[in-house]
Design an enzyme around this catalytic site. Structure first.
Site, mmCIF file in Angstrom:
data_model
loop_
_atom_site.group_PDB
_atom_site.id
_atom_site.type_symbol
_atom_site.label_atom_id
_atom_site.label_comp_id
_atom_site.label_asym_id
_atom_site.label_seq_id
_atom_site.Cartn_x
_atom_site.Cartn_y
_atom_site.Cartn_z
ATOM 1 N N HIS A 234 53.657 35.514 9.540
ATOM 2 C CA HIS A 234 53.210 35.177 8.187
ATOM 3 C C HIS A 234 52.125 34.092 8.120
ATOM 4 C CE1 HIS A 234 56.597 37.581 7.214
ATOM 5 N NE2 HIS A 234 57.512 36.653 7.307
ATOM 6 N N LYS A 332 63.502 25.366 8.209
ATOM 7 C CA LYS A 332 64.627 25.741 7.353
ATOM 8 C C LYS A 332 65.487 24.517 7.055
ATOM 9 C CE LYS A 332 65.023 30.647 8.269
ATOM 10 N NZ LYS A 332 64.416 31.132 7.014
HETATM 11 C C1 BG6 Z 1 61.049 36.360 6.456
HETATM 12 C C2 BG6 Z 1 61.724 35.464 7.462
HETATM 13 O O1 BG6 Z 1 60.153 37.216 7.096
HETATM 14 O O2 BG6 Z 1 60.392 35.567 5.497
HETATM 15 C C3 BG6 Z 1 62.702 34.545 6.776
HETATM 16 O O3 BG6 Z 1 62.402 36.256 8.444
HETATM 17 C C4 BG6 Z 1 62.023 33.788 5.662
HETATM 18 O O4 BG6 Z 1 63.312 33.654 7.701
HETATM 19 C C5 BG6 Z 1 61.261 34.731 4.746
HETATM 20 O O5 BG6 Z 1 63.016 33.088 4.929
HETATM 21 C C6 BG6 Z 1 60.423 33.971 3.737
HETATM 22 O O6 BG6 Z 1 59.822 34.856 2.863
HETATM 23 P P1 BG6 Z 1 60.146 34.828 1.311
HETATM 24 O O7 BG6 Z 1 59.309 35.913 0.760
HETATM 25 O O8 BG6 Z 1 61.608 35.047 1.186
HETATM 26 O O9 BG6 Z 1 59.773 33.479 0.845
#
Ligand code: BG6
Length: 460
Positions: A234, A332
């Site tokens: 991401h 986290k």
């Molecule tokens: C996911 C991760 O791809 O994205 C998670 O595996 C994370 O750990 C999440 O919490 C965050 O994305 P969003 O859209 O929930 O904020």
């Protein structure tokens, strides 16, 4: 608005799994409710022996929620899809069942692998090209492979089945409205692009601090950690969008070429004790809830030393960005949720003598949910006209009516790979983080600690 999808059937593998229930079906439901998936058929397949009623219940949970805010036409579209949907029990890693399923469905089919990566990989390896009907789209979840070499291997397997523009590597951040808004912001404003470079920008931070802990995902997360889970995918994508050269169009070829060029120029440089940090949370409290030590969470192997917070400095070695640090951080169980990109400009070369008050470098903050834009500027404050003060120009950015998974799915269904990660880019992202993963695994960078609910490890 209605649009014809090029895909006739969406086949979800892993239909009884967590991802399908939590993200995929809600994303699909909102898309269907807008009328933008007219005529699409939904088929679920999973290893669990679910009855048709169990599948119906799962579909209805997601669809009923979307129906609440839908128009009459949207509700009809949701009802039609729910009525015709089927569930098949199938072991897709065995030779035969997936091919049989594909042969029996109305094509073109988009096959969504909502499965653990090793299972998806096995399922693709066992398929033979002649078992994959023309027009089939393969939709792969993250993590895509487990490293550069394994991503390359997986790319080879997929390319033996379908062409690259029929492979959709999902990164749901590319479906977030804010990320797309970055392109509008950067390329539709003449005042910004001329200063968007090393001459005027001191640093760029991309922060994704979550106030959520493990949430029962140890099976996946303990083998991944924050660097693989968030940064490898991401945050590098967001970084690339912030750093790309202006493309001629925002068609998939131009945009994805530009993203690939930036990532090819990117690296995390040793010594990794300077350019990276890793940390793991200790017991604490989050939103009034007690959180145990990460190491004591069920399913966690403390000896793996999995990090729940990762920070890296990426260097982009090209004319525009040489020497500008791109700091990517995600953690986290932090006390304050903070999801934003912060662009810090260089100080003015000369502040005329005589001004008093604060003179701070300008910052541009792009908030990810709530989607906001904030430009912090120095202005002559109230009272003494010679005194500088800080003012924030704030705007709310356009929010999509779709959820991120809906945005990405729409691309899959209409045959547009724009919001999918291209094969070379998936390999490149692993190439960037792999040396850090190796250094961390070898214990070359200390694993720091922070209390759940705190602001993270103490600043260095
Ligand atoms: C996911 C991760 O791809 O994205 C998670 O595996 C994370 O750990 C999440 O919490 C965050 O994305 P969003 O859209 O929930 O904020």
């Amino acid at each position: 608005m209605t649009s014809q999808t090029t895909v006739k059937t969406l086949l979800i593998l892993g239909a009884s799994g967590d991802l399908t229930g939590r993200l995929l079906l809600p994303g699909l439901a909102r898309l269907v409710a807008t009328g933008r998936a007219a005529g699409l058929l939904l088929v679920g397949a999973g290893s669990d022996p679910w009855s048709p009623e169990q599948w119906q219940e799962r579909v209805h949970t997601a669809f009923d929620a979307a129906a609440e805010t839908a128009t009459d036409a949207g509700r009809d579209a949701l009802a039609a899809m729910a009525k015709s949907t089927e569930y098949h029990q199938a072991d897709v890693t065995a030779d035969g069942p997936l091919a049989e399923l594909l042969a029996g469905l109305e094509g073109p089919v988009a096959v969504y692998f909502a499965l653990p990566p090793q299972v998806s990989q096995k399922a693709c390896e066992i398929l033979r090209p002649e078992q994959v009907p023309a027009g089939t789209r393969l939709v792969m979840e993250k993590p895509f492979g487990a490293g550069e070499e394994s991503a390359r291997e997986l790319n080879r397997t997929l390319l033996s089945l379908v062409p690259e523009d029929h492979i959709h590597r999902v990164d749901h951040f590319l479906g977030k409205a804010t990320v797309l808004n970055i392109l509008g912001l950067r390329f539709a404003n003449n005042f910004l692009e001329p200063v968007w470079n090393r001459d005027h920008i001191a640093k760029v931070e991309i922060i994704f601090d979550e106030d959520l802990a493990l949430e029962g995902r140890a099976r996946y997360y303990d083998g991944a950690g924050a660097l693989r889970d968030m940064i490898q995918s991401h945050l590098l994508q967001i970084m690339a969008l912030l750093a790309i050269e202006p493309p001629a169009t925002i068609g998939e070829r131009d945009l994805r070429d530009a993203i690939a060029a930036v990532l090819r120029a990117s690296s995390i440089k040793p010594p990794y004790t300077d350019s990276t940090r890793r940390a793991r949370y200790l017991a604490g409290s989050l939103g009034g809830k007690d959180i145990p030590d990460y190491a004591a969470e069920e399913g966690v192997d403390p000896d793996r030393n999995t990090e729940t917070l990762a920070e890296v400095r990426v260097d982009i070695d090209n004319w525009r960005w040489k020497g500008v640090p791109f700091i990517l951080r995600s953690g986290k169980a932090l006390g304050t949720k903070r999801k934003e990109a912060v662009v810090t400009f260089r100080p003015v070369p000369h502040l005329p003598a005589g001004f008093t008050g604060r003179d701070t470098p300008n910052t541009l903050r792009i908030g990810f949910g709530p989607d906001t834009l904030e430009l912090d500027v120095d202005v002559n404050g109230p009272g003494d006209i010679f005194s500088l003060d800080r003012a924030a120009l704030v705007a709310e950015l356009n929010a999509s009516e779709l959820l991120p998974y809906g945005e990405v799915l729409e691309g899959v269904l209409t045959g547009d790979p724009l919001l999918s990660v291209r094969g070379d880019t998936a390999e490149e992202c692993w190439r960037i983080v792999e040396p850090v993963l190796a250094a961390w695994a070898a214990g070359k960078v200390p694993l720091e600690e922070y209390r759940a609910g705190s602001g993270g490890p103490a600043p260095e």
